[in-house]
Write a protein that holds these residues in place. Structure first.
Motif, PDB file in Angstrom:
ATOM      1  N   GLY A  52       0.901  -1.188   0.121  1.00  0.00           N
ATOM      2  CA  GLY A  52      -0.130  -0.036   0.107  1.00  0.00           C
ATOM      3  C   GLY A  52       0.631   1.182   0.065  1.00  0.00           C
ATOM      4  N   GLY A  54       0.916   3.375  -2.263  1.00  0.00           N
ATOM      5  CA  GLY A  54       0.266   4.388  -2.843  1.00  0.00           C
ATOM      6  C   GLY A  54       0.136   4.040  -4.541  1.00  0.00           C
ATOM      7  N   LYS A  58      -6.831   1.144  -5.931  1.00  0.00           N
ATOM      8  CA  LYS A  58      -7.924   1.377  -4.823  1.00  0.00           C
ATOM      9  C   LYS A  58      -8.904   0.543  -4.946  1.00  0.00           C
ATOM     10  N   PHE A 106      -4.304   9.941  -4.390  1.00  0.00           N
ATOM     11  CA  PHE A 106      -4.404  10.302  -2.876  1.00  0.00           C
ATOM     12  C   PHE A 106      -4.615  11.956  -2.746  1.00  0.00           C
ATOM     13  N   GLU A 277     -12.621   3.805   1.977  1.00  0.00           N
ATOM     14  CA  GLU A 277     -11.312   3.547   1.471  1.00  0.00           C
ATOM     15  C   GLU A 277     -10.376   2.969   2.515  1.00  0.00           C
ATOM     16  N   ASN A 279      -6.134   2.386   3.521  1.00  0.00           N
ATOM     17  CA  ASN A 279      -4.950   3.040   2.983  1.00  0.00           C
ATOM     18  C   ASN A 279      -3.793   2.192   3.668  1.00  0.00           C
ATOM     19  N   ALA A 283      -0.489   5.323   4.556  1.00  0.00           N
ATOM     20  CA  ALA A 283      -1.401   6.153   5.430  1.00  0.00           C
ATOM     21  C   ALA A 283      -0.828   6.807   6.458  1.00  0.00           C
TER      22      ALA A 283
END
Length: 352
Positions: A52, A54, A58, A106, A277, A279, A283
């Motif tokens: 995760g 980025g 998603k 994001f 969501e 993340n 995150a």
């Protein structure tokens, strides 16, 4: 304009991301040397691509969440025609308003609430060059971000951050126009570029005395939402409920779930909420951006605390569960890919 720039410079809440991470690079290097791997954190969440960072989809990450806990969502492939998208919406029984956003991205870039089919067509005309997600609009009263972690060799996890989200709102006095109310609002005027794209046609509207108008229902800091430290809400009952959620999301040990909910009393019972969501390692414990109840140095400290958790989880996964670290070259390629992608969508973010 100069006043706004000074206001943002004075308030660390608005400082650019590098101000929170560049000072901590020596600590990141220290952890990497201890782990004997520069991308040790890639072993934290085996279920998510690169844990995760980025660069992951998603939509695919959202599908890890049990269906009853998430809103109905559809994946829109890049360059899909409007007619095909409209058919998919109908097939999935989705009704307006809807939320549309990039599948990879994001900080609220290109996230928009669509009230009509015409708005969808306008959005697609500008932005269907990338993969997108269309999501049912969840109309619960509140939104928050809950940061959770669990050591892979333990059965119970911990909540380390709760961020309550207060949407950007103005209150009418029966005299001032919407534009004037925004200019008078200390927070709203910092987001004038965003607001112009949302409410330009409504600027001459006069709200009744005491009437409230939400400027944006997208719970992102870049859209004007105020992040409020809600850590006082952390207790054993809530941790038990969030534990129950994450135990149904296999091989995800660290991250933040952003959710809409009716009340924490209902959330504890796993009722009346949707996770919009999930993340992973990228995150943030976003309560750190509550500049009223915290400080810049406290924010840096919280980031370090969470990086230490990353380190511990990664090493347990690697040594006890045989989860491999990513190849450094592969991880770097994914980071370069997301940087290029983000640059591309930033160019469109103020025109939607």
């Amino acid at each position: 304009m100069k006043y706004l720039k000074f206001t943002k410079l004075k308030n660390w809440e608005y400082w650019p991301a590098y101000m929170f991470y560049v000072p901590l690079l020596p600590y990141a290097l220290y952890l990497a040397l201890r782990a004997k791997n520069m991308v040790f954190f890639s072993a934290v969440n085996p279920a998510i691509v690169h844990s995760g960072n980025g660069s992951e989809s998603k939509f695919k990450t959202l599908e890890l969440i049990p269906e009853s806990f998430r809103p109905t969502s559809i994946f829109i492939k890049a360059h899909e025609s409007f007619n095909t998208v409209a058919q998919l919406i109908q097939k999935n029984n989705l009704k307006y308003p809807l939320i549309i956003k990039p599948d990879i991205g994001f900080r609220g870039l290109l996230v928009k609430k669509l009230d009509t089919e015409a708005a969808l067509q306008t959005y697609l005309n500008k932005n269907n060059y990338i993969d997108l997600i269309i999501q049912e609009y969840v109309d619960y009263s509140n939104e928050c971000g809950i940061f959770y972690h669990r050591m892979p060799n333990e059965t119970k996890g911990k909540i380390t951050s709760i961020t309550l989200k207060k949407y950007l709102t103005v209150t009418g006095d029966g005299k001032a126009t919407l534009f004037q109310l925004i200019q008078q609002n200390k927070r709203a005027k910092n987001y004038m570029d965003v607001i112009k794209n949302l409410h330009f046609k409504d600027f001459d509207m006069v709200l009744k005395n005491g009437e409230k108008k939400i400027i944006s229902t997208i719970g992102n800091h870049s859209k004007g939402t105020q992040f409020i430290n809600g850590n006082y809400l952390i207790d054993k009952k809530l941790e038990k409920a969030i534990d129950a959620i994450f135990k149904r999301i296999p091989q995800v040990y660290y991250g933040r779930i952003d959710m809409k909910y009716e009340s924490f009393e209902h959330l504890i019972q796993l009722k009346d909420f949707k996770i919009i969501e999930l993340n992973g390692i990228i995150a943030e414990p976003t309560h750190i951006y509550d500049s009223v109840n915290g400080s810049y140095l406290q924010a840096l400290k919280e980031i370090c605390i969470h990086w230490k958790l990353l380190y511990k989880i990664a090493l347990i996964n690697h040594s006890q569960n045989q989860i491999p670290f990513d190849k450094i070259s592969d991880f770097i390629k994914s980071v370069l890919k997301i940087k290029k992608h983000t640059k591309l969508i930033k160019q469109q973010s103020l025109s939607i």
